[in-house]
Design an enzyme around this catalytic site. Structure first.
Site, PDB file in Angstrom:
ATOM      1  N   CYS A 239      30.379  48.878  32.004  1.00  0.00           N
ATOM      2  CA  CYS A 239      30.976  50.166  31.560  1.00  0.00           C
ATOM      3  C   CYS A 239      29.922  51.112  32.258  1.00  0.00           C
ATOM      4  O   CYS A 239      28.823  50.848  32.432  1.00  0.00           O
ATOM      5  CB  CYS A 239      31.300  50.432  30.194  1.00  0.00           C
ATOM      6  SG  CYS A 239      32.379  49.294  29.586  1.00  0.00           S
TER       7      CYS A 239
ATOM      8  N   ARG B 238      35.342  52.000  30.894  1.00  0.00           N
ATOM      9  CA  ARG B 238      35.645  50.726  30.632  1.00  0.00           C
ATOM     10  C   ARG B 238      35.802  49.763  31.799  1.00  0.00           C
ATOM     11  O   ARG B 238      37.103  50.149  32.523  1.00  0.00           O
ATOM     12  CB  ARG B 238      36.350  50.244  29.511  1.00  0.00           C
ATOM     13  CG  ARG B 238      36.399  48.826  29.389  1.00  0.00           C
ATOM     14  CD  ARG B 238      37.387  48.422  28.250  1.00  0.00           C
ATOM     15  NE  ARG B 238      37.352  47.008  27.839  1.00  0.00           N
ATOM     16  CZ  ARG B 238      38.433  46.378  27.213  1.00  0.00           C
ATOM     17  NH1 ARG B 238      39.397  46.857  26.672  1.00  0.00           N
ATOM     18  NH2 ARG B 238      38.547  45.047  27.002  1.00  0.00           N
ATOM     19  N   LEU B 239      34.951  48.990  32.171  1.00  0.00           N
ATOM     20  CA  LEU B 239      35.623  47.845  33.324  1.00  0.00           C
ATOM     21  C   LEU B 239      35.898  46.562  32.661  1.00  0.00           C
ATOM     22  O   LEU B 239      34.778  46.018  32.403  1.00  0.00           O
ATOM     23  CB  LEU B 239      34.509  47.862  34.473  1.00  0.00           C
ATOM     24  CG  LEU B 239      34.711  46.668  35.477  1.00  0.00           C
ATOM     25  CD1 LEU B 239      36.056  47.069  36.370  1.00  0.00           C
ATOM     26  CD2 LEU B 239      33.495  46.770  36.474  1.00  0.00           C
TER      27      LEU B 239
ATOM     28  N   GLY C 125      27.049  46.776  30.539  1.00  0.00           N
ATOM     29  CA  GLY C 125      26.244  45.506  30.964  1.00  0.00           C
ATOM     30  C   GLY C 125      27.012  44.535  30.337  1.00  0.00           C
ATOM     31  O   GLY C 125      28.303  44.324  30.149  1.00  0.00           O
ATOM     32  N   GLU C 126      25.955  43.223  30.282  1.00  0.00           N
ATOM     33  CA  GLU C 126      26.782  42.005  29.515  1.00  0.00           C
ATOM     34  C   GLU C 126      25.546  41.368  28.751  1.00  0.00           C
ATOM     35  O   GLU C 126      24.379  41.350  29.145  1.00  0.00           O
ATOM     36  CB  GLU C 126      27.119  41.193  30.848  1.00  0.00           C
ATOM     37  CG  GLU C 126      28.189  41.548  31.796  1.00  0.00           C
ATOM     38  CD  GLU C 126      29.538  41.594  31.137  1.00  0.00           C
ATOM     39  OE1 GLU C 126      29.532  41.221  29.921  1.00  0.00           O
ATOM     40  OE2 GLU C 126      30.439  42.196  31.674  1.00  0.00           O
TER      41      GLU C 126
ATOM     42  N   ASP D 193      31.668  41.099  23.966  1.00  0.00           N
ATOM     43  CA  ASP D 193      30.071  41.151  23.626  1.00  0.00           C
ATOM     44  C   ASP D 193      29.672  42.303  22.890  1.00  0.00           C
ATOM     45  O   ASP D 193      28.519  42.314  22.236  1.00  0.00           O
ATOM     46  CB  ASP D 193      29.111  40.768  24.993  1.00  0.00           C
ATOM     47  CG  ASP D 193      29.460  41.630  25.940  1.00  0.00           C
ATOM     48  OD1 ASP D 193      30.548  42.338  26.165  1.00  0.00           O
ATOM     49  OD2 ASP D 193      28.798  41.672  26.910  1.00  0.00           O
TER      50      ASP D 193
ATOM     51  N   ILE E 263      35.926  42.944  31.780  1.00  0.00           N
ATOM     52  CA  ILE E 263      35.460  41.818  32.322  1.00  0.00           C
ATOM     53  C   ILE E 263      35.703  40.523  31.426  1.00  0.00           C
ATOM     54  O   ILE E 263      36.017  39.279  31.579  1.00  0.00           O
ATOM     55  CB  ILE E 263      33.739  41.805  32.705  1.00  0.00           C
ATOM     56  CG1 ILE E 263      33.728  43.147  33.396  1.00  0.00           C
ATOM     57  CG2 ILE E 263      33.189  40.683  32.951  1.00  0.00           C
ATOM     58  CD1 ILE E 263      34.203  42.711  34.798  1.00  0.00           C
TER      59      ILE E 263
ATOM     60  N   SER F 183      24.385  37.739  42.269  1.00  0.00           N
ATOM     61  CA  SER F 183      23.384  38.231  43.403  1.00  0.00           C
ATOM     62  C   SER F 183      22.099  37.139  43.526  1.00  0.00           C
ATOM     63  O   SER F 183      21.778  36.878  42.402  1.00  0.00           O
ATOM     64  CB  SER F 183      23.144  39.611  43.376  1.00  0.00           C
ATOM     65  OG  SER F 183      21.999  39.911  44.203  1.00  0.00           O
ATOM     66  N   GLY F 184      21.255  37.347  44.429  1.00  0.00           N
ATOM     67  CA  GLY F 184      19.931  36.380  44.577  1.00  0.00           C
ATOM     68  C   GLY F 184      18.980  37.640  44.336  1.00  0.00           C
ATOM     69  O   GLY F 184      17.876  37.157  44.507  1.00  0.00           O
TER      70      GLY F 184
END
Length: 617
Positions: free
Chosen positions: A2, A52-53, A79-80, A103, A55, A367-368
């Site tokens: 978000c 809000r996105l 975040g997460e 979460d 997930i 992603s790396g």
């Protein structure tokens, strides 16, 4: 995932902020959260906003702000928290009641149980705001390495915060004043590292810290320190032992990051880091993975063919998009819409287009990022560390003297290399490698003869670290959060795509800190341990090649690129603005276009500032 924002006005102040102002702040970040918005607002003195996105837990029960049963705690969060399920289980056993499966609510109850120590419990990427009604205190916390951004404004009795600068620019009490120290720090480092921002009275919360605001006062504390993780073991183990533990930690990190209720995939460059992530994902995932790659016609920077071969070997559903220079220059007018602070890494352009390309099919991309910083992936910075090691002090002195006496006669690439070691100071050498500008140049360019070149590097003490470990520590503190992670966050969130970074699991970072640098870069080979792990997943022939790096090939000598260069860096325009010395800017342009010195990176740094200036000032 978000966007968050909010404010607190101290009690006793005559000032107040309307709910409409809070809504305007929040709606500047719709791209960070197109799936909904939420607010907590009280008496014009406290307000929290969230975009809000969706997930994890796509239902309305996971909507923010999230509160506890007594409504005394309010949380908004970007975040997460990857280990939220295990924390949730502990809290349920202790009697906490949950109404959602996501979460965010874990943060609410974790704060109830552990207070400010809750940040130590979280494994994830986060920018968290907690309003504690009982204490009349706002608490902000940022993840350990700075994956998620968090800005705050503090002046007198007013405090505001946000995931981006745009909401703060819409905060009624805020006045725009460019911080000149930040501007020239940006030019010398291609970024503005925390706690600085481009504006006076606006700051970035540093990674691994939390902030408490109460009754008009702030207190900032550290809950996790990267320096404590830079303690290589005194007795070396065999590389195989280190490699196996890294692999185990990385596998667990990837497993946690595949927990989501939306389609996921990965960015695949064809390099060591993203290939290793792709290899692990392909073994774990129960669905056919989608990978996304950007290609260029210029073979010097094009890694798309390598990524395609790797994807085919791993059985991925591969997607590639080739870009022309016109595709990149077409983004120039929009850069500052997505990057609301000057940003000096031109690879933001293909990263934006890669994110837009991937978002058509997925909502989460792994992603790396981070593999280079924690496993010795930058050859030029390894060489920098070697040069400043005690064993090379006489060589450094000789190079420095040669540079000083010969720089007037030197030309082209040799001249630029000489500038790196001319002053025999690590902070100056680091700055030059980042911003491609010397102390002498930046002093001439600044109207006030800026004299703090290298200050942001010098403030980080070496302590007991060996020189190579110290150089990579600087990269992790300065370059990783302020350039690499900011680029990935802004580019992905511009198109409502969540980017996750398995290499930045703090358990993996802490373990990497115990590994001697001589094993990370064994016999001169960058990322030796990651390469060793990768051999068991893909044939070495697919990845055994020199590192290219993710860049944007830009020819400033013709077309739209040249036109925009002359428009935005016009002599009279620069002179009237009063921030940069126009003669020095003209000299930099002339040197590049005449072929005397490659100033391409520096030209973008200056152009990015001018693009930003046009939009926001």
């Amino acid at each position: 995932m978000c966007g968050v924002c909010g404010f607190v006005i101290s009690h006793g102040s005559s000032k107040s902020v309307s709910i409409e102002s809070l809504q305007r702040m929040n709606r500047t970040m719709i791209n960070r959260g197109p799936d909904g918005e939420g607010y907590y607002y009280k008496n014009g003195k406290i307000g929290l906003g969230s975009r809000r996105l969706k997930i994890i837990d796509l239902s309305e029960s996971a909507r923010m702000p999230m509160t506890n049963e007594t409504n005394t705690i309010q949380v908004v969060f970007n975040g997460e928290i990857y280990n939220f399920q295990s924390i949730r289980d502990v809290l349920i056993k202790e009697g906490h009641i949950f109404k959602s499966k996501g979460d965010t609510e874990v943060i609410v109850h974790a704060y109830e149980k552990w207070g400010i120590n809750c940040f130590n419990k979280f494994n994830g990427m986060f920018a968290i705001a907690i309003w504690d009604e009982t204490k009349e205190m706002l608490i902000l916390g940022r993840d350990r390495v700075g994956i998620k951004p968090l800005f705050y404004y503090y002046k007198g009795d007013c405090f505001a915060f946000a995931s981006e600068l745009k909401p703060i620019m819409d905060f009624p009490q805020f006045k725009k004043e460019i911080n000149l120290e930040s501007l020239f720090t940006y030019i010398s480092l291609q970024n503005i590292p925390a706690p600085l921002s481009i504006f006076n009275d606006v700051f970035k919360l540093e990674p691994g810290k939390y902030l408490e605001y109460s009754k008009g006062e702030i207190n900032i504390e550290t809950y996790w320190d990267l320096k404590e993780s830079c303690n290589p073991a005194t007795s070396n183990q065999k590389p195989e032992v280190y490699a196996k533990e890294i692999e185990n930690l990385l596998i667990d990190s990837v497993k946690q990051m595949l927990v989501c209720d939306v389609p996921y995939g990965l960015f695949l460059s064809g390099g060591i880091d993203s290939t290793l992530i792709a290899s692990i994902m392909s073994r774990i995932s129960d669905t056919k993975l989608k990978s996304f790659t950007i290609g260029f016609d210029n073979p010097k920077v094009n890694e798309a063919p390598y990524a395609k071969k790797i994807a085919k070997y791993l059985g991925l559903e591969h997607n590639e998009l080739y870009l022309s220079q016109e595709d990149l220059t077409g983004l120039f007018p929009f850069v500052s819409q997505y990057f609301d602070e000057p940003f000096g890494d031109i690879s933001l352009l293909p990263t934006l287009l890669l994110s837009k390309f991937a978002r058509k099919d997925i909502t989460v991309a792994l992603s790396g990022d981070g593999g280079d910083e924690f496993f010795a992936g930058y050859s030029r910075f390894s060489r920098l560390g070697n040069m400043y090691s005690a064993s090379n002090k006489y060589t450094l002195m000789a190079v420095s003297l040669l540079s000083k006496f010969g720089r007037k006669m030197l030309r082209g690439k040799i001249k630029k290399i000489s500038e790196v070691f001319a002053d025999n100071k690590l902070d100056h050498s680091y700055s030059y490698l980042m911003g491609h500008i010397s102390e002498n140049q930046i002093s001439k360019m600044s109207m006030n003869k800026y004299s703090k070149y290298g200050k942001e590097i010098a403030k980080f003490e070496k302590g007991e670290m060996d020189m190579n470990t110290y150089v990579y520590y600087l990269l992790a503190k300065l370059y990783l959060p302020s350039t690499v992670l900011q680029k990935t966050d802004r580019a992905s969130m511009a198109f409502s795509l969540e980017a996750r970074v398995p290499f930045l699991d703090h358990r993996l970072i802490e373990y990497s800190g115990t590994i001697p640098f001589g094993i990370k870069r064994y016999r001169g080979q960058d990322k030796y341990l990651l390469r060793k792990i990768l051999k068991s997943y893909v044939p070495e022939s697919l990845t055994n090649r020199p590192k290219k790096g993710f860049d944007a090939p830009m020819d400033w000598s013709h077309g739209d690129a040249k036109d925009m260069l002359f428009h935005y860096l016009d002599f009279n325009k620069i002179k009237n603005e009063g921030y940069l010395e126009p003669n020095e800017v003209k000299k930099i342009i002339d040197q590049h276009l005449s072929g005397k010195i490659n100033n391409g990176s520096l030209l973008w740094i200056l152009l990015s500032f001018e693009l930003w200036l046009e939009k926001y000032i």
